[in-house]
Design an enzyme around this catalytic site. Structure first.
Site, mmCIF file in Angstrom:
data_model
loop_
_atom_site.group_PDB
_atom_site.id
_atom_site.type_symbol
_atom_site.label_atom_id
_atom_site.label_comp_id
_atom_site.label_asym_id
_atom_site.label_seq_id
_atom_site.Cartn_x
_atom_site.Cartn_y
_atom_site.Cartn_z
ATOM 1 N N ASP A 319 36.749 -73.167 61.958
ATOM 2 C CA ASP A 319 36.614 -74.508 62.355
ATOM 3 C C ASP A 319 36.873 -75.213 63.166
ATOM 4 O O ASP A 319 38.913 -74.867 63.560
ATOM 5 C CB ASP A 319 35.836 -75.387 61.242
ATOM 6 C CG ASP A 319 34.465 -75.935 61.487
ATOM 7 O OD1 ASP A 319 34.393 -76.447 62.273
ATOM 8 O OD2 ASP A 319 33.431 -76.232 60.629
ATOM 9 N N GLU A 513 28.979 -84.247 59.731
ATOM 10 C CA GLU A 513 29.515 -84.439 58.412
ATOM 11 C C GLU A 513 31.044 -85.713 58.465
ATOM 12 O O GLU A 513 31.035 -86.139 59.282
ATOM 13 C CB GLU A 513 30.554 -83.218 58.691
ATOM 14 C CG GLU A 513 31.254 -82.678 60.125
ATOM 15 C CD GLU A 513 31.924 -81.557 60.846
ATOM 16 O OE1 GLU A 513 32.641 -80.512 60.301
ATOM 17 O OE2 GLU A 513 30.906 -80.914 61.658
#
Length: 832
Positions: A319, A513
């Site tokens: 990520d 997020e």
């Protein structure tokens, strides 16, 4: 119709409806036998092709293949020069930094990147096609004009695998139409704590439901393995985030999941078996940890369990700079993640330094060449299976089948709605009557779509950026007009309108997020503006129907009590007419569509959750009413309601920017002679000043400001109405922020607080930065008294953090706060 609710009716086999509290961490050595055993099916011709290609590659070319750079920080020429394996566009990143970029611009940029990758390299270096990855997590939602579908939580409420597959198929078609071949979806998180800011990306708290819908999404994106698998018009899927991103303690994003291995497999690992069996070719590693060890460095889980026991022979992608979080690693240097099992590194900005360091480690023996070959082999295998060596990737000039996709999205909205209360049979509403529509969510397509929509954290107030979309108000107004009724928008004039029914559309503002994490499940804790609205509506003596927009169930007992009917609409996307389809009747006293959605998570009865996400349950997992069902809901307890507070008087700090501007502040740009630019997204600018996202601690939690020298320009955090900060002055507060200079500060760089026309007070920043190192983050604080002494009236502040210069300058800022009691230790202090 393939309804998955048959699997999960009543209590799920693997997970209790209330968030399961798991105890007893692993007390013995890890055992891959806990994981399902799968075997990869490989084509000998593909394997022979890959091996022959691998033998022709240089060390530098192999390192290039494991790198993924962001399109704002790499050019097609660099892709060719360095043999990079992949690019991505982050949320809020567009061709030419243009949010309005048409489909043709996406396709043209993709064509340039693909063509560059396919040019033979120096000294006979083989041409290897490029992968472009994107976060099309609820439709191709970064592209203007795309159909934005309900987020996964809404699809979990619909519980229809065939619907999810159709949506993924439509998404793949739109992604492919822009020349992009890889989607970072589906999210297979089994969210266990509603405080987690990514709960809406999870289909459910039930592993079986997540597994069934995740499998359908993989097939929709890639095609069926016994049919049109990875054919033109399909794109690569990504099973993410491996593993247990939805199980972190206290629901903290990128936090630690504390479980024994059997429960890790049974809950969070469960959906991956179905995704891999469906042919998922890439898996994204999670930012999170398992029992204290970061996933990007977890060799046992990435290599032994996933690649070994589960037979995964595609590749693991990291990520966003996730490797940089490992102990001993930085964003630009991390052999440990490669050794653990990360095959491709998402290094959006600093990929050049990363490449240099990895080449050096390969030459000095620190990096295993055998492991490097394994990573590159996996990447080449996926590219070959995807047909990239055999055909050119070509986008188009328009998105395909827009009407069909809009109708599919509208159907998904209808199926996702969950009716929680319907006292007095307030629903459905007769469309022939007089209907009042109120609430901040009523006419805001960005708000109803949520995060990952035209921007990483989402947008609000820009319906014009959704040319094919329809707000909830617009959908209601269209149907009411067709039935001969009347609609009035807003509270103003509501008494004279004398409505027969009221529809209030309220809910959470968009988030993604990090920013979306909560410490309480109470909706609008301490600042109950929507509850106040609902109370005011009682004077109209008309039934009040609340449509609640949210990325998770929240404690809304007071709001439910003030409503005759209450509908959980989740984050429905661009087809607001789907809400109208359900809440409005057929004009003959009956419904047009029944509300068939069922809760994918239990709904909380209290505002607080336990450390493992356990909650007191008001409505069970699987609950949902249809019209005509059940008795009236009695008044709910409101104990636990947070008293209203004055943030300026009582907050320990006032956050103004922490990855995004915090209400009431908005980030604005000002240049003389140019209309003021309000930045609802992460990037934008004028000729003299441009803003783009960058990283401080987390992805996109900072902004880079670039002054071009084309005249004086300023950025500021502006409020829509004057704010009284005089109480903070009395409490010895300072304006504090993180700053990183990318070049020496010019002499005219100033920081100001403004208080209306011809009212401001500022300080010179350059003297305080004379000894600063460029490229290094530092914290700076300025006593609020300095601004007052320079002329700012802190009782009527309209802008804080006004940074201005007329010279060329590049700097980054993050974490802007007003901190009470910090004046005495501030970088810049003034006598009182």
């Amino acid at each position: 119709m393939n309804h998955v609710d048959r699997i999960s009716s009543g209590l799920p086999r693997l997970a209790a409806a209330a968030m399961l509290m798991v105890s007893g961490l692993c007390a013995r050595a890890a055992d891959p036998q806990h994981w399902p055993h799968l075997e990869a099916q490989q084509d000998p011709e593909v394997e022979a092709f890959v091996e022959a290609l691998l033998e022709r590659m240089t060390l530098e070319h192999k390192i290039g293949q494991i790198i993924q750079a962001e399109i704002q920080y790499v050019t097609p020429e660099e892709v060719h020069e360095f043999g990079l394996g992949s690019v991505l566009n982050g949320g809020g990143s567009f061709p030419g930094r243009d949010r309005e970029a048409p489909v043709a611009a996406w396709s043209e940029l993709a064509a340039d990147f693909h063509a560059a990758a396919l040019q033979p390299g120096p000294e006979g270096r083989p041409a290897i096609p490029l992968l472009w990855g994107t976060d099309a997590v609820h439709g191709h939602s970064n592209v203007r004009g795309a159909t934005v579908f309900p987020h996964n939580i809404g699809l979990g409420a619909a519980r229809d695998a065939s619907l999810v597959e159709a949506i993924a198929r439509a998404t793949a078609a739109e992604v492919a139409a822009t020349g992009i071949d890889w989607n970072f979806a589906p999210t297979l998180a089994v969210a266990r704590d509603l405080r987690w800011g990514r709960t809406y990306e999870s289909f459910s708290s039930d592993p079986e439901l997540v597994s069934a819908l995740g499998r359908a999404a993989v097939i929709g994106l890639q095609g069926s393995m016994d049919g049109d698998w990875l054919a033109p018009g399909r794109v690569l899927a990504t099973a993410k985030h491996f593993v247990a991103d939805g199980g972190t303690r206290d629901g903290i994003d990128q936090g630690d999941t504390q479980l024994n291995e059997r429960d890790l497999v049974a809950i969070h690992g469960y959906p991956y078996e179905a995704a891999l069996e469906a042919g998922a070719q890439t898996v994204m590693a999670s930012f999170s940890s398992w029992n204290g060890k970061k996933m990007h460095g977890h060799r046992y889980l990435l290599t032994d369990a996933l690649k070994g026991r589960m037979g995964f022979d595609g590749f693991v992608v990291g990520d966003w700079n996730g490797h940089g979080q490992l102990p001993g690693c930085t964003v630009t240097d991390c052999v440990e993640a490669l050794e653990a099992g990360v095959d491709m590194f998402m290094v959006p900005e600093a990929w050049r330094e990363f490449r240099t360091n990895m080449i050096a480690h390969a030459r000095n023996g620190r990096l295993s060449l055998e492991r490097l070959d394994d990573a590159v082999r996996r990447i080449l295998r996926v590219k070959k299976r995807a047909g990239l060596f055999d055909r050119r990737i070509e986008g188009g000039r328009a998105l395909p089948d827009p009407e069909a996709h809009a109708q599919l999205a509208r159907r998904a909205v209808r199926q996702s709605l969950v009716l929680l209360k319907n006292n007095g049979r307030a629903l459905p509403i007769d469309p022939r009557g007089r209907i009042l529509v109120v609430g901040e969510g009523a006419d805001d397509i960005g708000k109803q779509s949520g995060g990952w929509t035209l921007d990483w954290q989402g947008v609000t107030g820009i319906n014009e950026s959704f040319p094919r979309g329809q707000s909830i108000h617009e959908g209601i107004a269209e149907q009411v007009a067709a039935a001969g009724g009347k609609v009035h928008r807003g509270e103003s004039g509501a008494d004279d309108f004398a409505p027969d029914a009221v529809i209030a559309v309220i809910g959470e503002d968009p988030y993604a997020e990090g920013r979306g994490d909560r410490t309480t499940l109470e909706y609008q804790s301490g600042a109950k503006s929507d509850l106040a609205l609902l109370k005011r509506l009682a004077r109209l003596e008309a039934p009040v129907v609340t449509v609640f927009l949210s990325g998770r169930p929240l404690w809304v007992n007071p709001e439910i009590n003030q409503s005759d009917a209450f509908v959980a609409a989740w984050l429905p996307g661009t087809e607001g007419g789907g809400v109208a389809d359900v809440v409005l009747g057929d004009g003959n006293g009956g419904p047009r569509f029944q509300p068939t959605g069922r809760l994918p998570f239990a709904w909380p009865a209290e505002p607080e959750a336990g450390p493992d996400g356990e909650i007191a349950v008001l409505f069970d997992f699987g609950h949902g009413l249809e019209y005509g069902e059940g008795p009236d809901l009695p008044r709910l307890p409101e104990t636990g309601l947070t008293p209203g507070v004055d943030a300026a008087e009582n907050a320990s700090t006032m956050a103004a920017f922490d990855g995004a501007a915090r209400a009431p502040w908005r980030l604005v740009l000002h240049q003389r002679g140019v209309p003021e630019v309000v930045l609802d997204g992460q990037s934008g600018g004028t000729d003299a000043l441009r803003i783009e996202p960058t990283d401080r601690h987390l992805q996109g939690d900072a902004r880079r400001a670039i002054w071009t020298g084309e005249g004086p320009a300023a950025l500021a955090l502006a409020a829509p109405a004057p704010q009284d900060l005089s109480g903070l002055l009395e409490r010895g507060a300072a304006l504090a922020f993180d700053l990183r200079l990318e070049a020496e500060a010019p002499d005219d760089l100033a920081l100001a607080i403004e208080c209306g026309e011809s009212c401001s007070g500022g300080v010179a920043l350059a003297p305080a930065m004379e000894a600063w190192e460029t490229g290094r983050w530092q914290r700076i604080g300025v006593d609020l008294g300095c601004f007052a002494e320079a002329g700012a009236d802190l009782a009527r502040v309209t802008r804080i953090f006004t940074l201005a210069t007329g010279e060329p300058l590049e700097l980054s800022f993050a974490d802007v706060q007003i901190e009470p009691g910090a004046a005495d230790t501030a970088t810049l202090r003034c006598p009182r």
